[in-house]
Design an enzyme around this catalytic site. Structure first.
Site, short mmCIF file in Angstrom:
data_model
loop_
_atom_site.label_atom_id
_atom_site.label_comp_id
_atom_site.label_asym_id
_atom_site.label_seq_id
_atom_site.Cartn_x
_atom_site.Cartn_y
_atom_site.Cartn_z
N CYS A 85 0.83 -1.21 0.00
CA CYS A 85 0.00 0.00 0.00
C CYS A 85 0.87 1.26 0.00
O CYS A 85 1.49 1.59 -0.99
CB CYS A 85 -0.96 -0.04 1.19
N HIS A 194 -3.58 -5.72 1.25
CA HIS A 194 -2.85 -5.95 2.50
C HIS A 194 -2.84 -7.40 2.95
O HIS A 194 -3.73 -7.82 3.69
CB HIS A 194 -3.50 -5.12 3.61
N GLU A 196 -0.98 -8.65 5.21
CA GLU A 196 -0.71 -8.73 6.66
C GLU A 196 -1.99 -8.66 7.49
O GLU A 196 -1.97 -9.01 8.67
CB GLU A 196 0.27 -7.62 7.08
#
Lengths: 222, 81
Positions: A85, A194, A196
């Site tokens: 990002c 994302h 994560e």
């Protein structure tokens, strides 16, 4: 295996990135934007957020942080580097990968669980996936529309450097549905969604994102 | 004291959603003159005395390196009296 996670002023996702590294079996090492040292890490993640308040352009000021100098040198030498990002935006501003991230075509901030397809599983960050595997991870950004000139687009397509593409409707106006790209060598990857945030079913849409972090551990063993 | 102005605009081929949003807001207010709107950034840089050629050359470098992203933007440098 030590994986550095850089914190800039305004970074949001450094803790989630460090947690994802630990879930994958690695050791997460906090790196500070103002320290020009990498503390002996084997790979680095530039996490998401709004570094320097997105002032000037997203990632434009972070790109000149002291930590970036040794980081750019190490990544040019082959060290795995993942920009997620805002991290993707920093990579683009540092010209470690071609193109630029611009305002979402529809102008809205986007926050959704997004299906993407892993089209190149030969990079340091995608080798845990099978080719063309479809996964769901969160996508949340205001400036995620990937733009580049026609020649660059042709090169990225021809060299298989579009590592992940959005599946279904284009969420932000990215050219050719680009969600992530790599450098020529495949050690540097920029990714808009994302992974994560998708490593534990309790806190995300699933565990599809974990593969990015297990990939780099495998890549370093090789 | 003088002001060096750097104007930064998205390249013509890069979509400008902000400019488009402004363009579509104008007619709602009764302004029908615009066929297109592009939105950019303007930097006003203050220097002591009249800018020298060397200073202007440095501003060009700074504009290319930091103030603009040459991948998607063009810039112009001028001195404002």
């Amino acid at each position: 295996m030590k994986i550095g996670v850089v914190t800039f002023p305004g970074t949001l996702d450094d803790r989630d990135a460090a947690r994802a590294v630990r879930y994958a079996g690695g050791e997460a090492v906090a790196l500070w934007h103002d320290d020009a040292e990498l503390k002996g890490v084997d790979a680095v993640i530039l996490p998401g957020g709004f570094s320097y308040g997105d002032y000037l352009r997203c990632g434009a000021i972070s790109r000149f942080s002291p930590v970036m100098e040794p980081l750019i040198a190490a990544a040019m030498g082959g060290m795995p580097l993942l920009g997620i990002c805002n991290g993707f935006q920093v990579l683009a501003e540092a010209h470690l990968i071609p193109g630029a991230l611009t305002r979402n075509q529809h102008l809205h901030f986007l926050c959704t669980d997004q299906k993407i397809r892993i089209e190149n599983n030969n990079t340091a960050w995608t080798n845990s996936y099978t080719k063309d595997q479809e996964i769901v991870i969160p996508l949340k950004n205001g400036e995620g529309s990937y733009q580049c000139d026609d020649e660059t687009l042709k090169m990225l397509e021809g060299e298989g450097r579009i590592i992940a593409r959005y599946v279904g409707e284009n969420p932000n106006g990215s050219r050719n549905l680009i969600a992530g790209i790599s450098n020529e060598r495949g050690n540097i990857v920029g990714l808009m969604p994302h992974p994560e945030h998708a490593i534990d079913a309790l806190t995300g849409p699933g565990v599809d994102g974990l593969g990015f972090f297990t990939s780099v551990l495998k890549a370093m063993v090789k | 004291m003088a002001t060096i102005v750097v104007d930064v605009m998205l390249k013509p081929e890069i979509l400008d959603p902000q400019g488009k949003a402004v363009a579509s807001a104008l007619p709602r207010l009764g302004f029908t003159f615009a066929t297109d709107v592009r939105q950019g950034k303007r930097f006003e840089i203050t220097v002591d005395g009249e800018p020298t050629a060397a200073q202007l050359a440095e501003v060009e470098v700074a504009a290319e390196k930091l103030l603009s992203n040459p991948v998607i933007e063009n810039f112009t440098v001028r001195v404002e009296k």
